[in-house]
Design an enzyme around this catalytic site. Structure first.
Site, PDB file in Angstrom:
ATOM      1  CG  HIS A   1     -16.148 -31.927  73.893  1.00  0.00           C
ATOM      2  ND1 HIS A   1     -15.886 -30.776  73.196  1.00  0.00           N
ATOM      3  CD2 HIS A   1     -15.829 -31.645  75.189  1.00  0.00           C
ATOM      4  CE1 HIS A   1     -15.436 -29.841  74.019  1.00  0.00           C
ATOM      5  NE2 HIS A   1     -15.392 -30.355  75.240  1.00  0.00           N
TER       6      HIS A   1
ATOM      7  CD  GLU B   1     -15.538 -31.000  69.784  1.00  0.00           C
ATOM      8  OE1 GLU B   1     -16.470 -30.675  70.540  1.00  0.00           O
ATOM      9  OE2 GLU B   1     -14.383 -31.168  70.183  1.00  0.00           O
TER      10      GLU B   1
END
Ligand SMILES: NC(=O)c1ccc[n+]([C@@H]2O[C@H](COP(=O)([O-])OP(=O)(O)OC[C@H]3O[C@@H](n4cnc5c(N)ncnc54)[C@H](O)[C@@H]3O)[C@@H](O)[C@H]2O)c1
Length: 299
Positions: A273, A255
């Site tokens: 997220h 990420e």
């Protein structure tokens, strides 16, 4: 008495800390180099997920008594080293439960009815009634991997939608209203599989090619827990092979996500997220964070 805020934190929470007589040094964009320089002065620091609290940071934090993580997972903190140094690691475990559970249910429905794909088609000026035949979730089986706070909140909502909920969680011996099963049975029975586990050595790639091979054809996968729990290469292959009909992802092995392959697939929907990213969730996280900071610094 002061606290270093290392990531963007709810303004109201900062006010609550200041009102308690604690100096707030707000550095939401602090770099790792700046952090090493500043940290020796602080008995307490607050992080979300951007700032990595490494061994070097803890070593430099000679006055550090506590690290407060505004959120659930503490995987951006070297917890073992903090413990060794007598530095407390605190988090806000229950604050995002409802937000993440609701996102999971939103994904369940979106996968069943192809809502993102239909929206894209409408935006492209199409009228494709025949292309988008959905499924009902009522009467289907939802398999939860991990049934802690969020898993249980998801179970309650899914049962209200008429789903049968089963769960694999080797750390629970009994779960009222939910049938606990082993992983093999979950793979065989579930129409939808949703992950609600931490990312540990034990759960790393818990969904890999061997796991996908054991699942029902047409299964749909939801991950609003942690990246690293799904082998993304194996997921891509399982979708390409038609074994997995769709996947909804909020979290990724890396990420921010830079690999374009997942979202090139029609069956993959997702978000960056944002499981805890609701107004109410953020406020609750902020308030619990403020309470933790005040407790640490003022007893
Ligand atoms: N997407 C987001 O923004 C977001 C926000 C909050 C939490 N989360 C993540 O959601 C996950 C669940 O959070 P929670 O609050 O329910 O945590 P929790 O600790 O209440 O529940 C986790 C459950 O996983 C179980 N578990 C542990 N190892 C397992 C294994 N090997 N197999 C099966 N089950 C196992 C535990 O027994 C526990 O019941 C965490 O990873 C958390 O970091 C994501």
């Amino acid at each position: 008495m002061k606290v270093l805020i290392c990531d963007a934190t709810d303004q109201k929470a900062l006010q609550v800390i200041e009102d308690a007589g604690i100096e707030v040094v707000n550095q939401p964009d602090i770099t790792p180099e700046e952090l090493i320089k500043l940290i020796p002065d602080f008995p307490c620091m607050v992080v979300r997920s951007r700032t990595k609290v490494t061994k070097e940071v803890i070593q430099a934090g000679t006055a550090l008594k506590a690290i407060v993580r505004a959120g659930v997972g503490v995987d951006n903190i070297d917890v073992a080293y903090a413990k060794e140094k007598g530095v407390q690691v605190l988090n806000t475990p229950g604050a995002s439960t409802q937000s993440v559970a609701e996102l999971t249910i939103a994904y369940l429905m979106a996968l069943a009815r192809n809502i993102p794909q239909m929206t894209a088609s409408m935006k492209a000026g199409q009228w494709e009634k025949k292309r988008f035949v959905g499924d009902e979730v009522g009467g289907k089986t939802l398999g939860l991997i991990g049934s802690g706070r969020i898993g249980r909140a998801v179970a309650e909502k899914a049962q209200a939608l008429g789903m049968e909920v089963i769960a694999y969680d080797p750390y629970l011996s009994d779960l009222p209203g939910i049938r606990l099963v082993d992983l093999e049975d979950l793979f065989q029975e579930a129409d939808y599989i949703s992950l609600h586990i931490p990312h540990t050595t034990e759960t790393h790639n818990i969904l890999d090619s061997a796991a996908f091979a054991k699942m029902k054809s047409g299964v749909r996968i939801i991950n609003c827990a942690r990246g690293g729990t799904i082998d993304e290469d194996a997921l891509i292959k399982a979708i390409e092979d038609g074994k997995v009909a769709g996947a909804a992802l909020d979290v990724y092995a890396q990420e921010p996500l830079t690999d374009p392959r997942l979202f090139a697939l029609e069956g993959v929907i997702g978000s960056p997220h944002v499981g805890a990213g609701t107004a109410e969730g953020k406020q609750r996280v902020g308030l619990e964070t403020a309470q933790q900071v005040i407790k640490v610094l003022k007893g």
